[in-house]
Design an enzyme around this catalytic site. Structure first.
Site, PDB file in Angstrom:
ATOM      1  N   ALA A 113       0.890  -0.962  -0.010  1.00  0.00           N
ATOM      2  CA  ALA A 113       0.147   0.010  -0.177  1.00  0.00           C
ATOM      3  C   ALA A 113       0.830   1.340   0.034  1.00  0.00           C
ATOM      4  O   ALA A 113       2.096   0.986   0.470  1.00  0.00           O
ATOM      5  CB  ALA A 113      -0.953  -0.112   1.210  1.00  0.00           C
ATOM      6  N   GLY A 144       0.473  -4.908   0.775  1.00  0.00           N
ATOM      7  CA  GLY A 144      -0.799  -4.924  -0.007  1.00  0.00           C
ATOM      8  C   GLY A 144      -0.720  -5.380  -1.618  1.00  0.00           C
ATOM      9  O   GLY A 144      -1.738  -5.823  -2.112  1.00  0.00           O
ATOM     10  N   GLU A 160      -0.928  -9.219  -1.126  1.00  0.00           N
ATOM     11  CA  GLU A 160      -2.305  -9.474  -1.025  1.00  0.00           C
ATOM     12  C   GLU A 160      -3.146  -9.444  -2.188  1.00  0.00           C
ATOM     13  O   GLU A 160      -4.016 -10.057  -2.498  1.00  0.00           O
ATOM     14  CB  GLU A 160      -2.981  -8.422   0.312  1.00  0.00           C
ATOM     15  N   GLU A 187       4.502  -5.701   6.785  1.00  0.00           N
ATOM     16  CA  GLU A 187       3.631  -4.786   7.606  1.00  0.00           C
ATOM     17  C   GLU A 187       4.268  -4.609   9.125  1.00  0.00           C
ATOM     18  O   GLU A 187       4.217  -3.534   9.612  1.00  0.00           O
ATOM     19  CB  GLU A 187       2.186  -5.186   7.752  1.00  0.00           C
TER      20      GLU A 187
HETATM   21  N1  T1G Z   1       4.754   3.441  -0.450  1.00  0.00           N
HETATM   22  C1  T1G Z   1       5.170   4.640  -0.515  1.00  0.00           C
HETATM   23  N2  T1G Z   1       6.427   4.883  -0.950  1.00  0.00           N
HETATM   24  C2  T1G Z   1       7.228   3.792  -1.105  1.00  0.00           C
HETATM   25  C3  T1G Z   1       6.789   2.493  -0.513  1.00  0.00           C
HETATM   26  C4  T1G Z   1       5.360   2.178  -0.344  1.00  0.00           C
HETATM   27  N3  T1G Z   1       4.813   1.156   0.008  1.00  0.00           N
HETATM   28  N4  T1G Z   1       7.847   1.506  -0.783  1.00  0.00           N
HETATM   29  C5  T1G Z   1       8.923   2.418  -1.163  1.00  0.00           C
HETATM   30  N5  T1G Z   1       8.528   3.709  -1.381  1.00  0.00           N
HETATM   31  C6  T1G Z   1       9.386   4.875  -2.004  1.00  0.00           C
HETATM   32  C7  T1G Z   1      10.625   5.052  -0.918  1.00  0.00           C
HETATM   33  O1  T1G Z   1      10.037   5.858   0.149  1.00  0.00           O
HETATM   34  C8  T1G Z   1      11.590   5.624  -1.998  1.00  0.00           C
HETATM   35  O2  T1G Z   1      11.081   6.853  -2.054  1.00  0.00           O
HETATM   36  C9  T1G Z   1      11.428   4.896  -3.078  1.00  0.00           C
HETATM   37  O3  T1G Z   1       9.958   4.440  -3.110  1.00  0.00           O
HETATM   38  C10 T1G Z   1      12.244   3.757  -3.524  1.00  0.00           C
HETATM   39  O4  T1G Z   1      12.570   3.059  -2.318  1.00  0.00           O
HETATM   40  C11 T1G Z   1      -2.899  -3.031   3.586  1.00  0.00           C
HETATM   41  C12 T1G Z   1      -0.824  -1.939   5.186  1.00  0.00           C
HETATM   42  C13 T1G Z   1      10.302  -1.820  -2.046  1.00  0.00           C
HETATM   43  C14 T1G Z   1      12.010  -3.142  -1.156  1.00  0.00           C
HETATM   44  O5  T1G Z   1       6.621  -2.054   3.664  1.00  0.00           O
HETATM   45  O6  T1G Z   1      10.662  -2.250   1.572  1.00  0.00           O
HETATM   46  O7  T1G Z   1       0.777  -2.713   2.432  1.00  0.00           O
HETATM   47  O8  T1G Z   1      13.078   8.071  -1.303  1.00  0.00           O
HETATM   48  O9  T1G Z   1      14.622   3.533  -1.492  1.00  0.00           O
HETATM   49  O10 T1G Z   1      15.843  -0.059  -1.607  1.00  0.00           O
HETATM   50  O11 T1G Z   1      -1.424  -4.718   4.069  1.00  0.00           O
HETATM   51  O12 T1G Z   1      11.285   0.385  -0.907  1.00  0.00           O
HETATM   52  O13 T1G Z   1      12.940   7.895  -3.623  1.00  0.00           O
HETATM   53  O14 T1G Z   1      11.434   9.407  -2.508  1.00  0.00           O
HETATM   54  O15 T1G Z   1      13.356   1.787  -0.299  1.00  0.00           O
HETATM   55  O16 T1G Z   1      15.058  -0.574  -3.960  1.00  0.00           O
HETATM   56  C15 T1G Z   1       3.880  -2.650   2.955  1.00  0.00           C
HETATM   57  C16 T1G Z   1       8.189  -0.972   1.764  1.00  0.00           C
HETATM   58  C17 T1G Z   1       3.328  -1.217   3.045  1.00  0.00           C
HETATM   59  C18 T1G Z   1       7.381  -1.979   1.553  1.00  0.00           C
HETATM   60  C19 T1G Z   1      12.528  -1.246  -2.573  1.00  0.00           C
HETATM   61  N6  T1G Z   1       5.314  -2.605   1.908  1.00  0.00           N
HETATM   62  N7  T1G Z   1       9.349  -0.772   0.637  1.00  0.00           N
HETATM   63  O17 T1G Z   1      13.763  -0.983  -1.837  1.00  0.00           O
HETATM   64  O18 T1G Z   1      14.255   1.464  -2.903  1.00  0.00           O
HETATM   65  S1  T1G Z   1       1.957  -1.650   4.310  1.00  0.00           S
HETATM   66  C20 T1G Z   1       6.420  -2.095   2.609  1.00  0.00           C
HETATM   67  C21 T1G Z   1      10.308  -1.442   0.582  1.00  0.00           C
HETATM   68  C22 T1G Z   1       0.718  -2.526   3.451  1.00  0.00           C
HETATM   69  C23 T1G Z   1      -1.236  -3.555   3.516  1.00  0.00           C
HETATM   70  C24 T1G Z   1      -0.383  -2.784   4.369  1.00  0.00           C
HETATM   71  C25 T1G Z   1      11.373  -1.085  -0.223  1.00  0.00           C
HETATM   72  C26 T1G Z   1      11.549  -1.792  -1.603  1.00  0.00           C
HETATM   73  P1  T1G Z   1      12.049   7.967  -2.332  1.00  0.00           P
HETATM   74  P2  T1G Z   1      13.795   2.497  -1.761  1.00  0.00           P
HETATM   75  P3  T1G Z   1      14.813   0.057  -2.567  1.00  0.00           P
END
Ligand code: T1G
Length: 719
Positions: free
Chosen positions: A85, A124, A127, A147
């Protein structure tokens, strides 16, 4: 003071990160033969924000209404499948459709929907894939539900569908760790139905869809499956709850995850999903969510150094030198070898060199024994580390990191030699933890190519790297070091030059207050208990025992020799060091340790040394409350951090937060020192700082003007 960072929001718990402009329609629908293809294209990571959610529903409707489409394929453009998400939307009003509504639509689709996964299908995003009827992944893909790392739980059916595919026990492990699994493991688990290599997700997806239509089968939705959860032993959940109570007593969401997965086993799908929603919203409301999401963005925000233009040219780093094969030097050499960069490791004695290389080998061997490294990888990394006694082998190095004894004379001499030996354009870095980087740079004719790269012990494990910009360090050199930090898996934070830089300077003040509290009547155990109850993995004195009492003692001896008034009278820790009690490494320090154990045991001998020290100082001990310990240990850190912001040694609060999160074990659910301070209340902290200034005095309690100003104006620090 710098421009307000992304954290400068009106309410403390607003999450970070600028909201990117959503492309007009991040979702495209097009038919290929008899397959309706839904493509998500929302860089950088196809985060499932409002635009993606509504686009998915519209595309699904189009596909279901398309008579020419017998099956639908969901695929993502760019470097990854949906990575979750859109975290930047959390804490803000959410516009429909919600993600649970999107997955429910997919689950109920009247045509088979295939998900083609590449990159990282997370949260998400996974999911959504779980709600599809078939999943094909590229071999390089990773799949996970992280999450919990954000203080949440999978809120769009992940806690209900994952157990139905991989079983309750495996689902619990995956959701509680938040760590992804690789494609091959996902196939073995039944999480994906096929793995393809050497192709694009679109091609792999189209082939899987054609195969499905060809064999005419119609996979049932995951929601309808019960074979992997039937007969789950309820004791699984009791045991997990007991384990969590011991291992993660502070965290809120892991316990809710157990509740949700248990619901998947004991309740019908619909009721389990409703229970998941309740638990998800409880996590959303928990203050830990805001703290952990702040920590997530802090780690990424610090890579963007204010005042350092994006696109600043950087230098290639293909070969690195490390001076000093001791504990730090060896760990630093491993960081570069782990990233595939050849390292020349220099020491002044053959014996020192051999001991250093042997320690590196032992380190890799233990990683190998834990199954986190293959024998081939071990050999490859050892082969990248070339030990030598000769500086001449550094002539063509692109970067040299000096990690020698913490003495100005020694370091200046080394930098003079490096200046004579290294090619023009080589970057010369010092790993000093306290000394003046400008004075070290001044020993060379190229101060613009000199900076500090302050690693934390053990250097091959700790993720923090303080990148210390000297007064003459060039933009290119700073940008190169910051880029390199990311390449070696570190969280690089740019800081200025002062005694102890940012992390140690703040630690020094907490140490001073911890010592004062013990002199006044508290015990080391009490101070440590209050800090671990706050959430630090180790208390101040257990940490001193781990790092080695002798390290601080030698620095104080240096300062005593240099006539530093503050260091003149030895304290009870110095007495322990003089008695050879260096901490864990001598199985005795502030605490006693059974052989092979790291469990601190209070030692009456230390209590006696403390009593003697009080008598010598004429101090009559008094009862000290836990509240006072908490205030004095934490508020003194906030006051010092605020002074560091005032002086521009750190540009933003987020820099200080990232430093303490990744270098000093600051509890991540508190978001970081200053994120926590804003929530604790700057007014309360400022009032206490002024009270301690009046009652205790000392430079550590001289109130920071910025702190008083922000408290008076009711605004967050740094805003
Ligand atoms: N939402 C918004 N921005 C995100 C994002 C996300 N989920 N994931 C990454 N970014 C942005 C990040 O801030 C950065 O921005 C750019 O993308 C590149 O990321 C309902 C509630 C995917 C493994 O926890 O683990 O889903 O700094 O530098 O090293 O159940 O990002 O360039 O402006 O980290 O190649 C669950 C989080 C959400 C994954 C890539 N998902 N992301 O790593 O690049 S909760 C996560 C990561 C959810 C549902 C629930 C990593 C990555 P900027 P990066 P990277």
């Amino acid at each position: 003071m710098d421009r307000p960072g992304p954290l400068a929001s009106e309410s403390a718990d607003a999450v970070a990160g600028p909201t990117e402009a959503v492309p007009p329609n991040p979702i495209q629908y097009a038919r290929q033969g008899r397959i309706g293809v839904i493509t998500v294209d929302y860089p950088p990571v196809n985060a499932v924000g409002h635009g993606v959610r509504s686009g998915l529903v519209a595309a699904l409707d189009a596909g279901l209404a398309d008579d020419g489409a017998d099956a639908l394929l969901l695929v993502c453009a760019g470097r990854t499948f949906m990575a979750g998400a859109d975290i930047r939307e959390f804490g803000k009003p959410s516009a429909p459709p919600t993600l649970p509504e999107v997955v429910a639509r997919l689950d109920a689709a009247t045509k088979p929907v295939i998900a083609a996964i590449h990159g990282t299908a997370l949260g998400g995003g996974l999911e959504v894939a779980l709600a599809c009827h078939l999943r094909v992944a590229l071999t390089s893909a990773k799949l996970g539900l992280p999450e919990v790392k954000l203080g949440l739980l999978p809120g769009a059916g992940g806690t209900q569908r994952l157990p139905r595919l991989v079983g309750a026990a495996k689902a619990l492990d995956m959701i509680l760790s938040g760590d992804p699994v690789g494609a091959e493991e996902a196939l073995a688990l039944g999480l994906v139905d096929a793995v393809e290599d050497g192709t694009s997700p679109l091609e792999a997806g189209l082939r899987a869809a054609e195969r499905l239509l060809a064999d005419g089968s119609r996979p049932q939705p995951v929601s309808a499956r019960t074979d992997r959860i039937a007969g789950t032993d309820p004791a699984l959940f009791t045991a997990k709850r007991a384990e969590l109570a011991k291992r993660q007593p502070h965290l809120f969401s892991p316990h809710r995850i157990v509740d949700a997965v248990e619901a998947a086993v004991i309740l019908p799908f619909g009721e389990g999903t409703a229970r998941e929603r309740e638990l998800f919203l409880a996590c959303m409301d928990s203050p830990q969510r805001a703290g952990l999401i702040h920590a997530f963005f802090a780690e990424r925000e610090v890579a963007k150094v204010p005042g350092l233009p994006a696109g600043t040219p950087t230098r290639d780093i293909r070969k690195v030198g490390v001076i000093g094969a001791g504990t730090m030097g060896g760990g630093i050499a491993m960081c570069f070898a782990n990233a595939g960069i050849p390292v020349v490791l220099v020491d002044s004695t053959q014996d020192g060199l051999e001991r250093g290389v042997a320690a590196i080998r032992r380190n890799y061997d233990s990683t190998f024994r834990k199954g986190r490294l293959t024998a081939a990888q071990l050999d490859e990394r050892m082969a990248l580390i070339h030990p030598t006694l000769s500086y001449d082998e550094l002539a063509d190095a692109d970067l040299v990191v000096e990690a020698a004894f913490e003495s100005m004379e020694v370091k200046q001499a080394i930098f003079q030699t490096l200046d004579r030996t290294c090619k023009p354009g080589a970057i010369l870095a010092t790993n000093t933890s306290t000394l003046d980087v400008d004075a070290i740079a001044a020993a060379t004719g190229r101060p613009q190519d000199v900076l500090g790269m302050h690693f934390f012990s053990p250097a091959n494990v700790m993720r923090l790297l303080e990148v210390v910009r000297g007064t003459r360090t060039s933009d290119t050199v700073l940008a190169t070091a910051m880029g390199l930090a990311r390449r070696i898996g570190k969280v690089g934070v740019a800081v200025g030059v002062c005694y102890g830089f940012v992390g140690n300077r703040i630690l020094h003040q907490r140490g001073r207050e911890s010592m004062a509290l013990v002199e006044e009547g508290a015990s080391p155990e009490q101070v440590d208990r209050v800090l671990t109850e706050f959430g630090f993995p180790l208390g101040h004195f257990s940490m001193t025992d781990l790092a080695g009492i002798d390290v601080g003692w030698r620095i104080r001896e240096e300062r005593r020799k240099a006539g530093d008034p503050e260091a003149q009278s030895p304290n009870w820790l110095d007495t322990l060091a003089e008695r050879g009690r260096y901490g864990q490494k001598t199985s005795a320090g502030v605490y006693r340790y059974e052989p092979g154990s790291r469990t601190p045991i209070p030692d009456p001998e230390v209590a006696a040394v403390i009593e003697e020290d009080r008598l010598r100082r004429g101090i009559v001990p008094r009862p000290v409350s836990d509240g006072e310990v908490r205030e004095r240990c934490l508020y003194v850190m906030v006051n010092e951090a605020s002074k560091i912001l005032e002086e521009g040694i750190a540009a933003r609060p987020v820099d200080i937060d990232a430093i303490w999160l990744h270098g000093y074990g600051f509890p991540s659910w508190h978001g970081g020192l200053l994120f926590w301070a804003n929530r604790e209340g700057l007014g309360k902290i400022a009032e206490a700082v002024q009270r301690y200034h009046r009652d205790i005095g000392g430079p550590q309690w001289r109130p920071s003007a910025l702190l008083l100003q922000c408290a008076a104006e009711g605004r967050a620090l740094g805003c």
